[in-house]
Design a protein around this motif. Structure first.
Motif, PDB file in Angstrom:
ATOM      1  N   LYS A  95      31.411  -2.451  19.296  1.00 15.96           N
ATOM      2  CA  LYS A  95      32.460  -2.707  20.297  1.00 15.96           C
ATOM      3  C   LYS A  95      33.663  -1.809  20.055  1.00 15.96           C
ATOM      4  O   LYS A  95      34.241  -1.250  20.995  1.00 15.96           O
ATOM      5  N   LYS A  96      34.031  -1.628  18.792  1.00 21.11           N
ATOM      6  CA  LYS A  96      35.177  -0.765  18.468  1.00 21.11           C
ATOM      7  C   LYS A  96      34.906   0.680  18.884  1.00 21.11           C
ATOM      8  O   LYS A  96      35.781   1.356  19.435  1.00 21.11           O
ATOM      9  N   ILE A  97      33.700   1.148  18.622  1.00 23.22           N
ATOM     10  CA  ILE A  97      33.351   2.527  19.009  1.00 23.22           C
ATOM     11  C   ILE A  97      33.388   2.672  20.526  1.00 23.22           C
ATOM     12  O   ILE A  97      33.963   3.620  21.059  1.00 23.22           O
ATOM     13  N   LYS A  98      32.775   1.716  21.224  1.00 23.85           N
ATOM     14  CA  LYS A  98      32.696   1.806  22.688  1.00 23.85           C
ATOM     15  C   LYS A  98      34.070   1.676  23.348  1.00 23.85           C
ATOM     16  O   LYS A  98      34.329   2.293  24.383  1.00 23.85           O
ATOM     17  N   THR A  99      34.929   0.874  22.745  1.00 22.23           N
ATOM     18  CA  THR A  99      36.279   0.711  23.296  1.00 22.23           C
ATOM     19  C   THR A  99      37.075   2.012  23.147  1.00 22.23           C
ATOM     20  O   THR A  99      37.743   2.467  24.079  1.00 22.23           O
ATOM     21  N   ALA A 100      36.956   2.621  21.970  1.00 23.94           N
ATOM     22  CA  ALA A 100      37.719   3.850  21.697  1.00 23.94           C
ATOM     23  C   ALA A 100      37.079   5.075  22.367  1.00 23.94           C
ATOM     24  O   ALA A 100      37.788   5.969  22.838  1.00 23.94           O
ATOM     25  N   TYR A 101      35.742   5.119  22.396  1.00 29.40           N
ATOM     26  CA  TYR A 101      35.033   6.309  22.897  1.00 29.40           C
ATOM     27  C   TYR A 101      33.901   5.873  23.825  1.00 29.40           C
ATOM     28  O   TYR A 101      32.723   5.922  23.451  1.00 29.40           O
TER      29      TYR A 101
ATOM     30  N   GLU B 165      32.319   7.187  26.166  1.00 27.52           N
ATOM     31  CA  GLU B 165      31.274   8.167  26.507  1.00 27.52           C
ATOM     32  C   GLU B 165      30.284   8.392  25.368  1.00 27.52           C
ATOM     33  O   GLU B 165      29.227   8.999  25.564  1.00 27.52           O
ATOM     34  N   LEU B 166      30.622   7.947  24.188  1.00 26.59           N
ATOM     35  CA  LEU B 166      29.767   8.180  23.027  1.00 26.59           C
ATOM     36  C   LEU B 166      28.544   7.264  23.097  1.00 26.59           C
ATOM     37  O   LEU B 166      28.672   6.072  23.362  1.00 26.59           O
ATOM     38  N   HIS B 167      27.376   7.827  22.864  1.00 23.86           N
ATOM     39  CA  HIS B 167      26.147   7.031  22.882  1.00 23.86           C
ATOM     40  C   HIS B 167      25.960   6.379  21.515  1.00 23.86           C
ATOM     41  O   HIS B 167      25.962   7.058  20.482  1.00 23.86           O
ATOM     42  N   VAL B 168      25.788   5.073  21.521  1.00 22.05           N
ATOM     43  CA  VAL B 168      25.567   4.332  20.271  1.00 22.05           C
ATOM     44  C   VAL B 168      24.085   3.968  20.167  1.00 22.05           C
ATOM     45  O   VAL B 168      23.571   3.154  20.933  1.00 22.05           O
ATOM     46  N   LYS B 169      23.406   4.634  19.238  1.00 17.45           N
ATOM     47  CA  LYS B 169      22.019   4.289  18.924  1.00 17.45           C
ATOM     48  C   LYS B 169      22.069   3.506  17.619  1.00 17.45           C
ATOM     49  O   LYS B 169      22.530   4.037  16.606  1.00 17.45           O
ATOM     50  N   ALA B 170      21.625   2.259  17.641  1.00 15.08           N
ATOM     51  CA  ALA B 170      21.864   1.430  16.455  1.00 15.08           C
ATOM     52  C   ALA B 170      20.878   0.285  16.338  1.00 15.08           C
ATOM     53  O   ALA B 170      20.310  -0.180  17.329  1.00 15.08           O
ATOM     54  N   LEU B 171      20.719  -0.162  15.107  1.00 15.20           N
ATOM     55  CA  LEU B 171      19.932  -1.325  14.695  1.00 15.20           C
ATOM     56  C   LEU B 171      18.430  -1.145  14.942  1.00 15.20           C
ATOM     57  O   LEU B 171      17.949  -1.215  16.059  1.00 15.20           O
ATOM     58  N   THR B 172      17.713  -0.917  13.879  1.00 15.18           N
ATOM     59  CA  THR B 172      16.258  -0.878  13.955  1.00 15.18           C
ATOM     60  C   THR B 172      15.731  -2.291  14.197  1.00 15.18           C
ATOM     61  O   THR B 172      16.443  -3.283  14.001  1.00 15.18           O
ATOM     62  N   ALA B 173      14.468  -2.376  14.596  1.00 13.06           N
ATOM     63  CA  ALA B 173      13.843  -3.692  14.770  1.00 13.06           C
ATOM     64  C   ALA B 173      13.826  -4.457  13.452  1.00 13.06           C
ATOM     65  O   ALA B 173      13.877  -5.701  13.447  1.00 13.06           O
TER      66      ALA B 173
ATOM     67  N   MET C  15      23.623  -7.316  21.111  1.00  9.91           N
ATOM     68  CA  MET C  15      23.679  -5.852  20.987  1.00  9.91           C
ATOM     69  C   MET C  15      24.108  -5.214  22.306  1.00  9.91           C
ATOM     70  O   MET C  15      24.960  -4.323  22.327  1.00  9.91           O
ATOM     71  N   VAL C  16      23.510  -5.661  23.397  1.00 11.54           N
ATOM     72  CA  VAL C  16      23.878  -5.138  24.718  1.00 11.54           C
ATOM     73  C   VAL C  16      25.349  -5.436  25.001  1.00 11.54           C
ATOM     74  O   VAL C  16      26.114  -4.557  25.424  1.00 11.54           O
ATOM     75  N   GLU C  17      25.753  -6.676  24.723  1.00 17.09           N
ATOM     76  CA  GLU C  17      27.132  -7.109  24.985  1.00 17.09           C
ATOM     77  C   GLU C  17      28.145  -6.288  24.182  1.00 17.09           C
ATOM     78  O   GLU C  17      29.214  -5.931  24.678  1.00 17.09           O
ATOM     79  N   TYR C  18      27.792  -5.955  22.945  1.00 17.98           N
ATOM     80  CA  TYR C  18      28.729  -5.253  22.065  1.00 17.98           C
ATOM     81  C   TYR C  18      28.657  -3.737  22.199  1.00 17.98           C
ATOM     82  O   TYR C  18      29.418  -3.027  21.554  1.00 17.98           O
TER      83      TYR C  18
END
Length: 344
Positions: free
Chosen positions: A111-117, A119-127, A148-151
């Motif tokens: 959420k912090k990354i998406k709020t600040a940036y 446009e940045l793509h967040v690829k995160a959390l393996t299964a 995950m979607v929400e954040y």
């Protein structure tokens, strides 16, 4: 045209390497021509303290890595601020399974990354991380994926797949997400309209038939969901872990496995030669054996380099594109879901 069967795929390993390469290259050329994709990305591994004990891992602080760490959100955001200022389009965030941080520590950073940036793509959390978080915090997979979607998680990496064969999995990573759970998590993610990747760790104690079985299970799920962007065969790294595999897998076997992957996975659009585990030189050769993606510049990588891979500091963009050109291919910068950004 009928699809290749399990037995036919296994028999491909008996073919001459270069004949196999021609078959795979024909498919690659039909799908992508001479384009080789990469993205400008940064790997961030926020903690190495792990509740699971995988024999092949040299990264976790529980085993042969004596330096436990957990980054603060402030430290992570400093890295993100730095890489964003230099035009990096994706942050790839995967960690160990730290039981001490709390669920919010994992989620709030997105959420912090998406709020600040935004446009940045967040690829995160393996299964594997999703499974750990669900178990540890008494939530369903659906609840974790919705969070995950929400954040702000945009796509999922393909890690934690290792080898789907249950006997091999039981030996190398007992207690971790099972093969059916891994596939279930990705199916649920795809059903949310999201994309992911899928890996295969090979060159350790598995047999060729286990690799083919792994590919067939991917093909089956992809038929249902179409959600996998890319298949990534990861070459097992031999140093600093408890599998005690003495002999490194041969380049011949790696290239055969790449080519067979391209032939079997007719419904997965991209095949990545992940230079971190195969070396840059072999990844470049893999372009002739079906691979159309070399991952990216990466900048910093902690997990595979802990096991002996020469990937700790990434590779310089200009060098990366020059290497692709010099090997007879066209370097194409892409975004995280394979939209073309720039032909170099």
């Amino acid at each position: 045209m009928s699809r290749i069967t399990f037995d036919e795929a296994l028999a491909l390993y008996d073919m001459d390497l270069f004949e196999l390469g021609v078959m795979a290259d024909d498919i690659r050329q039909q799908m992508h021509g001479k384009k080789t994709y990469f993205n400008i990305n940064r790997h961030i591994n926020p903690t190495n303290i792990c509740a699971d004990i995988c024999k092949f891992c040299a990264y976790s602080a529980n085993r042969k890595n004596p330096n436990p760490y957990t980054m603060s959100h402030e430290q992570i955001m400093e890295i993100v601020k730095d890489v964003e200022s230099r035009g990096i389009k994706e942050v790839h965030i995967v960690s160990a399974h730290n039981p001490d941080t709390g669920l919010e520590w994992y989620l709030e950073i997105f959420k912090k990354i998406k709020t600040a940036y935004p446009e940045l793509h967040v690829k995160a959390l393996t299964a594997a991380e999703v499974d750990f978080l669900a178990r540890h915090y008494n939530k369903s997979y659906d609840e974790i994926l919705d969070l995950m979607v929400e954040y702000g998680v945009d796509s999922m990496p393909g890690g934690g797949a290792e080898i789907f064969d249950e006997k091999v999995r039981d030996y190398i990573c007992k207690g971790k997400v099972t093969s059916s759970q891994w596939l279930d998590i990705h199916q649920k993610w795809h059903e949310r309209g999201k994309k992911s990747n899928v890996t295969m760790l090979f060159g350790h104690v598995e047999e060729r038939k286990d690799r083919i079985d792994h590919m067939m299970r991917i093909r089956e799920l992809q038929d249902k969901t179409g959600g996998f962007n890319c298949f990534i065969p990861l070459v097992y790294q031999t140093e600093n872990n408890y599998l005690n595999v003495k002999e490194q897998i041969t380049a011949n076997e790696i290239l055969k496995t790449m080519a067979i992957s391209r032939i079997v996975l007719d419904n997965v659009p991209n095949l990545k030669a992940y230079w971190v585990t195969s070396t840059v030189n072999l990844a470049l050769v893999a372009q002739e054996f079906g691979a159309n993606d070399l991952d990216g510049t990466i900048e910093k990588e902690s997990i595979n380099s802990a096991a002996g891979a020469k990937s700790a500091n990434g590779v310089i963009l200009e060098d990366f594109t020059a290497l692709i050109k010099n090997s007879g291919f066209i370097p194409v910068e892409r975004d995280s879901v394979y939209n073309e950004i720039k032909i170099w």
